[in-house]
Design an enzyme around this catalytic site. Structure first.
Site, PDB file in Angstrom:
ATOM      1  N   ALA A  14       0.807  -1.225   0.000  1.00  0.00           N
ATOM      2  CA  ALA A  14       0.000   0.000   0.000  1.00  0.00           C
ATOM      3  C   ALA A  14       0.839   1.273   0.000  1.00  0.00           C
ATOM      4  O   ALA A  14       0.361   2.326  -0.425  1.00  0.00           O
ATOM      5  CB  ALA A  14      -0.934  -0.015   1.210  1.00  0.00           C
ATOM      6  N   GLY A  16       3.502   1.716  -1.735  1.00  0.00           N
ATOM      7  CA  GLY A  16       4.250   1.833  -2.990  1.00  0.00           C
ATOM      8  C   GLY A  16       3.581   2.803  -3.954  1.00  0.00           C
ATOM      9  O   GLY A  16       2.574   3.440  -3.648  1.00  0.00           O
ATOM     10  N   ARG A 100      15.842 -14.940 -13.207  1.00  0.00           N
ATOM     11  CA  ARG A 100      14.382 -15.097 -13.158  1.00  0.00           C
ATOM     12  C   ARG A 100      13.969 -16.064 -12.034  1.00  0.00           C
ATOM     13  O   ARG A 100      12.992 -15.834 -11.326  1.00  0.00           O
ATOM     14  CB  ARG A 100      13.884 -15.619 -14.504  1.00  0.00           C
ATOM     15  CG  ARG A 100      12.389 -15.508 -14.609  1.00  0.00           C
ATOM     16  CD  ARG A 100      11.895 -15.625 -16.047  1.00  0.00           C
ATOM     17  NE  ARG A 100      10.464 -15.409 -16.077  1.00  0.00           N
ATOM     18  CZ  ARG A 100       9.887 -14.228 -16.125  1.00  0.00           C
ATOM     19  NH1 ARG A 100      10.609 -13.146 -16.142  1.00  0.00           N
ATOM     20  NH2 ARG A 100       8.567 -14.114 -16.130  1.00  0.00           N
ATOM     21  N   ASN A 107       9.392 -13.972  -4.818  1.00  0.00           N
ATOM     22  CA  ASN A 107       7.961 -13.678  -4.809  1.00  0.00           C
ATOM     23  C   ASN A 107       7.145 -14.841  -4.268  1.00  0.00           C
ATOM     24  O   ASN A 107       6.091 -14.632  -3.664  1.00  0.00           O
ATOM     25  CB  ASN A 107       7.504 -13.247  -6.200  1.00  0.00           C
ATOM     26  CG  ASN A 107       7.851 -11.786  -6.414  1.00  0.00           C
ATOM     27  OD1 ASN A 107       7.367 -10.929  -5.684  1.00  0.00           O
ATOM     28  ND2 ASN A 107       8.721 -11.500  -7.356  1.00  0.00           N
ATOM     29  N   VAL A 131      -1.446  -8.042  -8.932  1.00  0.00           N
ATOM     30  CA  VAL A 131      -0.831  -7.011  -9.781  1.00  0.00           C
ATOM     31  C   VAL A 131       0.698  -7.182  -9.774  1.00  0.00           C
ATOM     32  O   VAL A 131       1.367  -7.021 -10.789  1.00  0.00           O
ATOM     33  CB  VAL A 131      -1.212  -5.605  -9.267  1.00  0.00           C
ATOM     34  CG1 VAL A 131      -0.496  -4.509 -10.060  1.00  0.00           C
ATOM     35  CG2 VAL A 131      -2.726  -5.400  -9.332  1.00  0.00           C
ATOM     36  N   ASP A 161      -2.719  -4.124 -20.058  1.00  0.00           N
ATOM     37  CA  ASP A 161      -2.335  -4.432 -21.441  1.00  0.00           C
ATOM     38  C   ASP A 161      -3.528  -4.200 -22.372  1.00  0.00           C
ATOM     39  O   ASP A 161      -3.394  -3.659 -23.472  1.00  0.00           O
ATOM     40  CB  ASP A 161      -1.869  -5.893 -21.531  1.00  0.00           C
ATOM     41  CG  ASP A 161      -0.824  -6.193 -20.472  1.00  0.00           C
ATOM     42  OD1 ASP A 161       0.276  -5.648 -20.566  1.00  0.00           O
ATOM     43  OD2 ASP A 161      -1.135  -6.945 -19.521  1.00  0.00           O
ATOM     44  N   HIS A 189       1.384 -11.714 -18.713  1.00  0.00           N
ATOM     45  CA  HIS A 189       1.657 -10.269 -18.616  1.00  0.00           C
ATOM     46  C   HIS A 189       3.172 -10.088 -18.725  1.00  0.00           C
ATOM     47  O   HIS A 189       3.886  -9.935 -17.730  1.00  0.00           O
ATOM     48  CB  HIS A 189       1.145  -9.686 -17.302  1.00  0.00           C
ATOM     49  CG  HIS A 189       1.590  -8.258 -17.111  1.00  0.00           C
ATOM     50  ND1 HIS A 189       1.156  -7.228 -17.913  1.00  0.00           N
ATOM     51  CD2 HIS A 189       2.474  -7.704 -16.250  1.00  0.00           C
ATOM     52  CE1 HIS A 189       1.733  -6.109 -17.540  1.00  0.00           C
ATOM     53  NE2 HIS A 189       2.551  -6.362 -16.537  1.00  0.00           N
TER      54      HIS A 189
HETATM   55  P1  NAD Z   1       6.792  -0.101  -5.395  1.00  0.00           P
HETATM   56  O1  NAD Z   1       8.158  -0.663  -5.222  1.00  0.00           O
HETATM   57  O2  NAD Z   1       6.588   1.372  -5.499  1.00  0.00           O
HETATM   58  O3  NAD Z   1       5.854  -0.616  -4.215  1.00  0.00           O
HETATM   59  C1  NAD Z   1       5.832  -1.953  -3.817  1.00  0.00           C
HETATM   60  C2  NAD Z   1       5.434  -1.965  -2.361  1.00  0.00           C
HETATM   61  O4  NAD Z   1       5.251  -3.316  -1.985  1.00  0.00           O
HETATM   62  C3  NAD Z   1       6.510  -1.379  -1.427  1.00  0.00           C
HETATM   63  O5  NAD Z   1       5.936  -0.360  -0.616  1.00  0.00           O
HETATM   64  C4  NAD Z   1       6.963  -2.569  -0.600  1.00  0.00           C
HETATM   65  O6  NAD Z   1       7.314  -2.209   0.728  1.00  0.00           O
HETATM   66  C5  NAD Z   1       5.713  -3.439  -0.636  1.00  0.00           C
HETATM   67  N1  NAD Z   1       5.948  -4.851  -0.336  1.00  0.00           N
HETATM   68  C6  NAD Z   1       7.015  -5.622  -0.672  1.00  0.00           C
HETATM   69  N2  NAD Z   1       6.870  -6.854  -0.171  1.00  0.00           N
HETATM   70  C7  NAD Z   1       5.688  -6.875   0.488  1.00  0.00           C
HETATM   71  C8  NAD Z   1       4.990  -7.858   1.247  1.00  0.00           C
HETATM   72  N3  NAD Z   1       5.516  -9.072   1.431  1.00  0.00           N
HETATM   73  N4  NAD Z   1       3.810  -7.537   1.781  1.00  0.00           N
HETATM   74  C9  NAD Z   1       3.291  -6.300   1.628  1.00  0.00           C
HETATM   75  N5  NAD Z   1       3.909  -5.310   0.936  1.00  0.00           N
HETATM   76  C10 NAD Z   1       5.092  -5.606   0.373  1.00  0.00           C
HETATM   77  O7  NAD Z   1       6.197  -0.862  -6.693  1.00  0.00           O
HETATM   78  P2  NAD Z   1       4.920  -0.456  -7.538  1.00  0.00           P
HETATM   79  O8  NAD Z   1       5.333   0.487  -8.614  1.00  0.00           O
HETATM   80  O9  NAD Z   1       3.803  -0.104  -6.654  1.00  0.00           O
HETATM   81  O10 NAD Z   1       4.642  -1.874  -8.283  1.00  0.00           O
HETATM   82  C11 NAD Z   1       4.234  -2.988  -7.551  1.00  0.00           C
HETATM   83  C12 NAD Z   1       4.251  -4.235  -8.410  1.00  0.00           C
HETATM   84  O11 NAD Z   1       3.320  -4.131  -9.489  1.00  0.00           O
HETATM   85  C13 NAD Z   1       5.596  -4.540  -9.072  1.00  0.00           C
HETATM   86  O12 NAD Z   1       5.823  -5.937  -8.998  1.00  0.00           O
HETATM   87  C14 NAD Z   1       5.374  -4.138 -10.512  1.00  0.00           C
HETATM   88  O13 NAD Z   1       6.251  -4.812 -11.389  1.00  0.00           O
HETATM   89  C15 NAD Z   1       3.950  -4.577 -10.696  1.00  0.00           C
HETATM   90  N6  NAD Z   1       3.224  -4.016 -11.835  1.00  0.00           N
HETATM   91  C16 NAD Z   1       2.340  -4.841 -12.458  1.00  0.00           C
HETATM   92  C17 NAD Z   1       1.605  -4.372 -13.528  1.00  0.00           C
HETATM   93  C18 NAD Z   1       0.604  -5.257 -14.234  1.00  0.00           C
HETATM   94  O14 NAD Z   1       0.053  -4.805 -15.251  1.00  0.00           O
HETATM   95  N7  NAD Z   1       0.310  -6.469 -13.786  1.00  0.00           N
HETATM   96  C19 NAD Z   1       1.772  -3.045 -13.953  1.00  0.00           C
HETATM   97  C20 NAD Z   1       2.656  -2.226 -13.279  1.00  0.00           C
HETATM   98  C21 NAD Z   1       3.394  -2.713 -12.212  1.00  0.00           C
HETATM   99  C1  LMR Z   2       3.980  -2.813 -16.797  1.00  0.00           C
HETATM  100  O1  LMR Z   2       3.430  -3.520 -17.632  1.00  0.00           O
HETATM  101  O2  LMR Z   2       3.929  -1.559 -16.839  1.00  0.00           O
HETATM  102  C2  LMR Z   2       4.767  -3.445 -15.674  1.00  0.00           C
HETATM  103  O3  LMR Z   2       4.347  -4.763 -15.478  1.00  0.00           O
HETATM  104  C3  LMR Z   2       6.233  -3.366 -15.964  1.00  0.00           C
HETATM  105  C4  LMR Z   2       7.078  -3.871 -14.803  1.00  0.00           C
HETATM  106  O4  LMR Z   2       7.992  -4.670 -15.083  1.00  0.00           O
HETATM  107  O5  LMR Z   2       6.840  -3.462 -13.649  1.00  0.00           O
END
Ligand code: NAD
Ligand code: LMR
Length: 329
Positions: A14, A16, A100, A107, A131, A161, A189
């Site tokens: 939350a 992040g 990877r 994760n 997400v 996407d 994704h």
């Molecule tokens: P961020 O680094 O700004 O925030 C992530 C947050 O998660 C941090 O505050 C961290 O402390 C917290 N966190 C880490 N481990 C945790 C746990 N075990 N329990 C609770 N909180 C935890 O990252 P962001 O920009 O908010 O992105 C978050 C994720 O979303 C990344 O993995 C990013 O790649 C992914 N993402 C996915 C998509 C999609 O389309 N699926 C798109 C964009 C980003």
């Molecule tokens: C996105 O599609 O914007 C993210 O999943 C990219 C990333 O690796 O965080």
């Protein structure tokens, strides 16, 4: 007077970037509609709890009429207690030199225990949207640790996407995104995803007849599939507001239904379209009575088949890796 509906929504990560773009819109009613009151539960790692508490102060200051309460915790069992919707955003980002398999293992140690906590503490009809990347396989891991929760309650986000595809098509055709229907994102994704316009229409006209095939192959597909990287290169950080907006869209349509004939979401495969059962893959889906249904019976030409297979192969490899790591059975 009838009691307003109440929903407990848990957001991990939350504090992040995505969390910050997401929470205010959820609290305003954008996700669950204007008649559902929201109790927010924010889960963070101990080092980020204070920052999440700061965001909670700001949420208070917005005086959202629909926001009932905000709890911040670093304990998963508390965060998921009675959760109706869970957005699993917090994930371990890939660090320099990380393979990877290291990323999947890191994760796995987050999404396994969170899946278990959902199993033991969330509402029976919880809806989970993953997400945090790698989103499809993280959803697979979480679902594997929640044997009492029906697998279809676990989904991965590919709505971003899908929205990216709508935006690219609307820009090309000079129309509104709302005029486009029938677009599908298939697979993972990741850069192997397949944005498919075979059945897409704009204002009722087949898009395949309005654009050149060369544009589809050379520009549209790679642009959508690599948009995440394009954003990272431009912003110096991964997409946040657009990701939050897509999460809102995906949960909104899941709970309340959507306007289009179908959208795209990462759901557990039932074997449709040759995608092995149990993989969390993106499909054309529509929300029927609060559940996602994979749109049946679409014709899949050879051009699409090979691209779907390539992305599904990557998902199978990720599943094999997490199996080897002992993260799923
Ligand atoms: P961020 O680094 O700004 O925030 C992530 C947050 O998660 C941090 O505050 C961290 O402390 C917290 N966190 C880490 N481990 C945790 C746990 N075990 N329990 C609770 N909180 C935890 O990252 P962001 O920009 O908010 O992105 C978050 C994720 O979303 C990344 O993995 C990013 O790649 C992914 N993402 C996915 C998509 C999609 O389309 N699926 C798109 C964009 C980003
Ligand atoms: C996105 O599609 O914007 C993210 O999943 C990219 C990333 O690796 O965080």
């Amino acid at each position: 007077m009838t009691e307003p509906q109440k929903s407990t929504v848990t957001i991990t990560g939350a504090a992040g970037q995505i969390g910050y773009a997401l929470l205010f819109r959820i609290a305003s009613g954008a996700m669950l509609g204007p008649t559902t009151r929201v109790r927010l539960r924010l889960l963070e790692i101990p080092a980020a709890v204070h920052a999440a508490e700061g965001t909670a102060l700001e949420l208070d200051d917005c005086a959202f009429p629909l926001l009932d309460s905000i709890d911040v915790t670093d304990r998963a069992e508390e965060a998921f207690d009675g959760a109706d919707v869970a957005l699993l955003v917090g994930a371990r980002p890939r660090a320099a030199g990380m393979e990877r398999a290291d990323l999947l293992a890191a994760n796995g140690s987050i999404f396994g225990p969170q899946g278990r906590a959902i199993n033991d503490h969330a509402a029976d009809d919880i809806r989970v949207l993953v997400v945090g990347n790698p989103a499809n396989t993280n959803a697979l891991i979480a679902a594997a640790h929640a044997p009492d929760v029906p697998a279809e309650r676990f989904t991965a986000m590919t709505r971003l996407d899908h929205n990216r595809g709508l935006a690219q098509l609307a820009a090309k055709l000079g129309c509104r995104t709302s005029e486009i229907d029938g677009l599908t994102i298939w697979g993972n994704h990741s850069a192997t995803q397949y944005p498919d316009i075979t059945h897409a229409t704009a204002g009722g006209q087949p898009i395949a007849s309005l654009v050149e095939q060369e544009w589809v192959e050379q520009e549209f597909i790679p642009r959508v599939a690599r948009r995440g990287t394009e954003i990272i290169e431009a912003r110096g950080a991964s997409s946040a507001a657009s990701a939050a907006s897509a999460a809102i869209d995906q949960v909104h349509d899941w709970v309340l239904g959507g306007d289009a004939s179908w959208t795209s979401a990462g759901v557990v495969s039932d074997g449709s379209y040759g995608v092995p059962k149990g993989l969390v893959s993106s499909f054309p889906v529509r929300s029927i009575e609060g559940g996602w249904e994979i749109v049946p019976g679409l014709e899949v030409p050879e051009f699409s088949k090979v691209r779907i297979e390539a992305s599904v192969k990557e998902l199978e490899q990720e599943r094999e890796s997490v199996r080897t790591l002992g993260l799923i059975g």
